[in-house]
Design a protein around this motif. Structure first.
Motif, mmCIF file in Angstrom:
data_model
loop_
_atom_site.group_PDB
_atom_site.id
_atom_site.type_symbol
_atom_site.label_atom_id
_atom_site.label_comp_id
_atom_site.label_asym_id
_atom_site.label_seq_id
_atom_site.Cartn_x
_atom_site.Cartn_y
_atom_site.Cartn_z
ATOM 1 N N ARG A 101 44.762 44.405 26.692
ATOM 2 C CA ARG A 101 45.286 45.132 27.852
ATOM 3 C C ARG A 101 45.903 44.135 28.829
ATOM 4 O O ARG A 101 45.283 43.120 29.176
ATOM 5 C CB ARG A 101 44.152 45.900 28.522
ATOM 6 N N VAL A 102 47.098 44.394 29.280
ATOM 7 C CA VAL A 102 47.797 43.469 30.173
ATOM 8 C C VAL A 102 47.216 43.522 31.575
ATOM 9 O O VAL A 102 46.998 42.493 32.220
ATOM 10 C CB VAL A 102 49.309 43.771 30.193
ATOM 11 N N THR A 103 46.933 44.721 32.077
ATOM 12 C CA THR A 103 46.411 44.844 33.433
ATOM 13 C C THR A 103 45.683 46.171 33.585
ATOM 14 O O THR A 103 46.032 47.161 32.931
ATOM 15 C CB THR A 103 47.542 44.742 34.477
ATOM 16 N N ASP A 104 44.658 46.176 34.453
ATOM 17 C CA ASP A 104 43.942 47.416 34.757
ATOM 18 C C ASP A 104 44.662 48.251 35.804
ATOM 19 O O ASP A 104 44.554 49.475 35.817
ATOM 20 C CB ASP A 104 42.527 47.099 35.265
ATOM 21 N N SER A 105 45.389 47.576 36.709
ATOM 22 C CA SER A 105 46.111 48.282 37.775
ATOM 23 C C SER A 105 47.309 47.428 38.176
ATOM 24 O O SER A 105 47.357 46.226 37.882
ATOM 25 C CB SER A 105 45.194 48.522 38.976
ATOM 26 N N PRO A 106 48.276 48.010 38.864
ATOM 27 C CA PRO A 106 49.474 47.251 39.248
ATOM 28 C C PRO A 106 49.186 46.023 40.103
ATOM 29 O O PRO A 106 49.980 45.075 40.126
ATOM 30 C CB PRO A 106 50.315 48.275 40.017
ATOM 31 N N ASP A 107 48.058 46.001 40.808
ATOM 32 C CA ASP A 107 47.748 44.889 41.709
ATOM 33 C C ASP A 107 46.985 43.759 41.015
ATOM 34 O O ASP A 107 46.794 42.692 41.616
ATOM 35 C CB ASP A 107 46.930 45.389 42.900
ATOM 36 N N ASP A 108 46.525 43.964 39.793
ATOM 37 C CA ASP A 108 45.739 42.950 39.095
ATOM 38 C C ASP A 108 46.620 41.840 38.555
ATOM 39 O O ASP A 108 47.813 42.033 38.287
ATOM 40 C CB ASP A 108 44.979 43.583 37.925
ATOM 41 N N ASP A 109 46.016 40.656 38.378
ATOM 42 C CA ASP A 109 46.673 39.588 37.625
ATOM 43 C C ASP A 109 46.958 40.080 36.210
ATOM 44 O O ASP A 109 46.110 40.731 35.594
ATOM 45 C CB ASP A 109 45.751 38.363 37.548
ATOM 46 N N ARG A 110 48.103 39.754 35.673
ATOM 47 C CA ARG A 110 48.444 40.159 34.321
ATOM 48 C C ARG A 110 47.779 39.216 33.315
ATOM 49 O O ARG A 110 47.813 37.996 33.467
ATOM 50 C CB ARG A 110 49.961 40.148 34.113
ATOM 51 N N THR A 111 47.153 39.810 32.306
ATOM 52 C CA THR A 111 46.558 39.016 31.234
ATOM 53 C C THR A 111 47.658 38.568 30.272
ATOM 54 O O THR A 111 48.449 39.388 29.804
ATOM 55 C CB THR A 111 45.507 39.840 30.464
ATOM 56 N N GLU A 112 47.698 37.274 29.979
ATOM 57 C CA GLU A 112 48.718 36.739 29.086
ATOM 58 C C GLU A 112 48.232 36.651 27.651
ATOM 59 O O GLU A 112 48.987 36.880 26.709
ATOM 60 C CB GLU A 112 49.159 35.358 29.576
ATOM 61 N N ARG A 113 46.950 36.308 27.478
ATOM 62 C CA ARG A 113 46.392 36.200 26.122
ATOM 63 C C ARG A 113 44.868 36.165 26.212
ATOM 64 O O ARG A 113 44.300 35.870 27.269
ATOM 65 C CB ARG A 113 46.907 34.951 25.409
ATOM 66 N N LEU A 114 44.230 36.448 25.082
ATOM 67 C CA LEU A 114 42.790 36.278 24.925
ATOM 68 C C LEU A 114 42.541 35.338 23.757
ATOM 69 O O LEU A 114 43.335 35.279 22.811
ATOM 70 C CB LEU A 114 42.112 37.623 24.663
ATOM 71 N N VAL A 115 41.424 34.625 23.821
ATOM 72 C CA VAL A 115 40.989 33.779 22.704
ATOM 73 C C VAL A 115 39.598 34.243 22.304
ATOM 74 O O VAL A 115 38.697 34.338 23.148
ATOM 75 C CB VAL A 115 40.957 32.289 23.085
ATOM 76 N N GLU A 140 39.745 34.591 28.592
ATOM 77 C CA GLU A 140 40.920 35.303 29.091
ATOM 78 C C GLU A 140 41.822 34.351 29.867
ATOM 79 O O GLU A 140 41.349 33.571 30.697
ATOM 80 C CB GLU A 140 40.495 36.468 29.986
ATOM 81 N N SER A 141 43.113 34.426 29.596
ATOM 82 C CA SER A 141 44.112 33.667 30.348
ATOM 83 C C SER A 141 45.005 34.642 31.089
ATOM 84 O O SER A 141 45.680 35.473 30.474
ATOM 85 C CB SER A 141 44.964 32.803 29.404
ATOM 86 N N THR A 142 44.963 34.556 32.423
ATOM 87 C CA THR A 142 45.816 35.405 33.251
ATOM 88 C C THR A 142 46.934 34.557 33.856
ATOM 89 O O THR A 142 47.054 33.362 33.569
ATOM 90 C CB THR A 142 45.002 36.077 34.368
ATOM 91 N N GLU A 143 47.728 35.163 34.715
ATOM 92 C CA GLU A 143 48.805 34.426 35.371
ATOM 93 C C GLU A 143 48.277 33.315 36.267
ATOM 94 O O GLU A 143 48.980 32.337 36.533
ATOM 95 C CB GLU A 143 49.654 35.390 36.204
ATOM 96 N N SER A 144 47.033 33.434 36.741
ATOM 97 C CA SER A 144 46.532 32.482 37.736
ATOM 98 C C SER A 144 45.314 31.683 37.300
ATOM 99 O O SER A 144 44.985 30.673 37.939
ATOM 100 C CB SER A 144 46.182 33.226 39.032
ATOM 101 N N GLU A 145 44.616 32.085 36.230
ATOM 102 C CA GLU A 145 43.396 31.369 35.854
ATOM 103 C C GLU A 145 43.040 31.603 34.395
ATOM 104 O O GLU A 145 43.632 32.444 33.713
ATOM 105 C CB GLU A 145 42.227 31.811 36.743
#
Length: 294
Positions: free
Chosen positions: A190-204, A281-286
């Motif tokens: 899932r990329v995001t739970d809501s429009p305000d969340d950081d977008r998930t780029e990938r999972l390991v 989880e790798s998001t746009e910020s962490e």
């Protein structure tokens, strides 16, 4: 299906030779030479077909199939990825061997080539950091590989399993004639739970080899012990899974839809609760491991 990538000098030769040592249907993938006409005479258009050269850009078809009179054929296209290719090949092939692609997230054989000072340019293979897949074997040259041993090991590497492949396996079950339902579940990134969340780029995903498989086998046996549940298939992918890609599949062959739906829901719930699989989880910020935040 078992995928294997070979990179470095001589990768093409390794793939061709290894393909002859495998039993079953084998697909080989290699990098295509792309040439474009410059405006004079006849050139080779993108996709490998001879075409009249022109200064006007000509759009490539999404897929081009070349069929010869003896029944051999080749396909080229412009709108797919290697993952798309794996999805297409998996239901009908046992193996796919790729030569010369460093960014494939599949088990990989690395050929280092001649790294001595003064060696010819282009004779060195890629560095480990350039390879996206898990390196399962390293050699200097193709001659240093034991291809018979490699062919014997390939089935122990991480497979590439698709939902279509699992459904086909369920349909081939000896109990299929008594089945009136096949239910499936697909979990994806899932990329995001809501429009305000950081977008998930990938999972390991990392799992304890052997332990995870045994736990999933226990779940399968429990579900198959239910009345009218004939076959249960579970598969969880590991490694890097990009945003929007599939992670986990549950397929149930049952006599009726109620039993199928219940078994699918219980199957994914029990898999998440009982199977030791760790997620980063790798998001746009962490970047973080989920179990460290629970």
């Amino acid at each position: 299906m078992q995928p294997l990538s070979v990179v470095g000098p001589g990768a093409d030769a390794v793939v061709r030779s290894l393909a002859t040592r495998l039993e079953g249907r084998v697909a080989t993938v290699r990098a295509a030479e792309r040439e474009t006409g410059t405006g004079e005479g006849t050139g080779v258009a993108d996709g490998g077909l001879a075409a009249e050269a022109t200064s006007e850009p000509r759009p490539d078809p999404a897929t081009t199939v070349t069929l010869s009179e003896d029944g051999t054929w080749s396909v080229s296209g412009s709108d797919g990825t290697f993952t798309d290719l794996l999805e297409t090949l998996a239901p009908t092939h046992d193996y796919v061997l790729a030569a010369g692609f460093t960014r494939l997230r599949v088990p990989t054989v690395r050929l280092t080539g001649d790294t001595d000072e003064g060696s010819d340019a282009g004779s060195e293979g890629p560095n480990e950091e350039e390879i996206a897949g898990d390196i399962v074997e390293t050699a200097i040259n193709p001659e240093d590989l034991d291809l018979e041993a490699l062919a014997g090991r390939i089935d122990s590497f991480e497979p590439y399993v698709t939902l279509e492949e699992l459904v086909a396996e369920a349909k081939a079950s000896p109990m299929a004639e008594r089945s009136g339902a096949i239910a499936t579940f697909t979990g994806r990134v899932r990329v995001t739970d809501s429009p305000d969340d950081d977008r998930t780029e990938r999972l390991v995903f990392e799992k304890y080899d052997g332990v995870a498989e045994n736990r999933m086998d226990d779940i399968r046996k429990r579900l198959e012990s239910r009345d009218e549940v004939f076959e249960v298939l579970l598969h969880h992918r590991s490694g890097v899974i990009e945003a929007g890609e599939d992670i986990v599949f549950v397929v149930v062959l049952a006599g009726h839809r109620k039993q199928a739906f219940r078994a699918v829901e219980d199957g994914i719930d029990q898999l998440k609760e009982e199977v030791p699989i760790f997620k980063k989880e790798s998001t746009e910020s962490e970047e973080f491991w989920l179990h460290e935040r629970e």
